[in-house]
Design a protein around this motif. Sequence first.
Motif, PDB file in Angstrom:
ATOM      1  N   CYS A  97      43.591  35.319  43.514  1.00  0.00           N
ATOM      2  CA  CYS A  97      43.556  35.615  42.081  1.00  0.00           C
ATOM      3  C   CYS A  97      44.180  34.454  41.320  1.00  0.00           C
ATOM      4  CB  CYS A  97      44.298  36.908  41.785  1.00  0.00           C
ATOM      5  SG  CYS A  97      44.221  37.362  40.034  1.00  0.00           S
ATOM      6  N   ASN A 118      47.520  41.594  33.479  1.00  0.00           N
ATOM      7  CA  ASN A 118      48.095  42.805  34.058  1.00  0.00           C
ATOM      8  C   ASN A 118      46.994  43.735  34.555  1.00  0.00           C
ATOM      9  OD1 ASN A 118      49.086  45.658  33.950  1.00  0.00           O
ATOM     10  ND2 ASN A 118      51.031  44.632  33.620  1.00  0.00           N
ATOM     11  N   VAL A 119      46.237  44.282  33.629  1.00  0.00           N
ATOM     12  CA  VAL A 119      45.185  45.236  33.992  1.00  0.00           C
ATOM     13  C   VAL A 119      44.122  44.562  34.865  1.00  0.00           C
ATOM     14  CG1 VAL A 119      43.408  46.796  33.096  1.00  0.00           C
ATOM     15  CG2 VAL A 119      45.613  46.610  31.921  1.00  0.00           C
ATOM     16  N   THR A 121      44.371  42.020  36.932  1.00  0.00           N
ATOM     17  CA  THR A 121      44.848  41.806  38.302  1.00  0.00           C
ATOM     18  C   THR A 121      44.827  43.116  39.080  1.00  0.00           C
ATOM     19  OG1 THR A 121      46.206  39.940  37.597  1.00  0.00           O
ATOM     20  CG2 THR A 121      46.786  40.979  39.701  1.00  0.00           C
ATOM     21  N   ARG A 122      45.261  44.196  38.446  1.00  0.00           N
ATOM     22  CA  ARG A 122      45.204  45.511  39.113  1.00  0.00           C
ATOM     23  C   ARG A 122      43.766  45.918  39.396  1.00  0.00           C
ATOM     24  NH1 ARG A 122      48.200  49.622  35.793  1.00  0.00           N
ATOM     25  NH2 ARG A 122      47.723  48.252  34.079  1.00  0.00           N
ATOM     26  N   ASN A 123      42.853  45.630  38.458  1.00  0.00           N
ATOM     27  CA  ASN A 123      41.434  45.942  38.677  1.00  0.00           C
ATOM     28  C   ASN A 123      40.884  45.181  39.885  1.00  0.00           C
ATOM     29  OD1 ASN A 123      41.412  47.572  36.417  1.00  0.00           O
ATOM     30  ND2 ASN A 123      40.337  46.110  35.117  1.00  0.00           N
ATOM     31  N   ILE A 125      42.577  44.012  42.485  1.00  0.00           N
ATOM     32  CA  ILE A 125      43.162  44.573  43.710  1.00  0.00           C
ATOM     33  C   ILE A 125      42.464  45.877  44.084  1.00  0.00           C
ATOM     34  CG2 ILE A 125      45.266  45.609  44.684  1.00  0.00           C
ATOM     35  CD1 ILE A 125      46.824  43.516  42.948  1.00  0.00           C
ATOM     36  N   ALA A 126      42.240  46.733  43.100  1.00  0.00           N
ATOM     37  CA  ALA A 126      41.552  48.000  43.363  1.00  0.00           C
ATOM     38  C   ALA A 126      40.118  47.751  43.834  1.00  0.00           C
ATOM     39  CB  ALA A 126      41.560  48.881  42.110  1.00  0.00           C
TER      40      ALA A 126
END
Length: 134
Positions: A97, A118-119, A121-123, A125-126
């Motif tokens: 990333c 933030n969001v 990076t989480r997206n 990973i998910a």
Amino acid sequence: ALLAAALAPLAKAGAAAAEDAAPKRVLVAGATGATGRLVVKELAAQGYDVVAGIRSEEKARDTGVAALANELTQLDVTNAPDAIAAGLPKGIDAIVCATGFVPGNPFKMGAAAHAVDNVGTRNLIAAASLAGID
């Protein structure tokens, strides 16, 4: 030196799998950004099968990423994880990333930075989890 240290885990994984004929297939999210371009260049130099996650084919050509990567794929981390996962190429072994918000409109910077850094990076990973990428 910092980039080499950041890529060390991939190098160890690649060395451990050196007997495999096929190079590790690595997706670089944010491949056309300042950091992403360096990551693509280094991974390609080390013999990885590099997939550049991009939003603009023109920028990929202009920055030289298109010439370095084995494949380009459209990738926007602000999309929902299931949409990102559905668009990931097959056979990805690892994701780097290298996304990052680039300032624009000063009145929207906080929300835009949060959406990507933030969001987003989480997206990503998910999405990797949904696609079975460890």
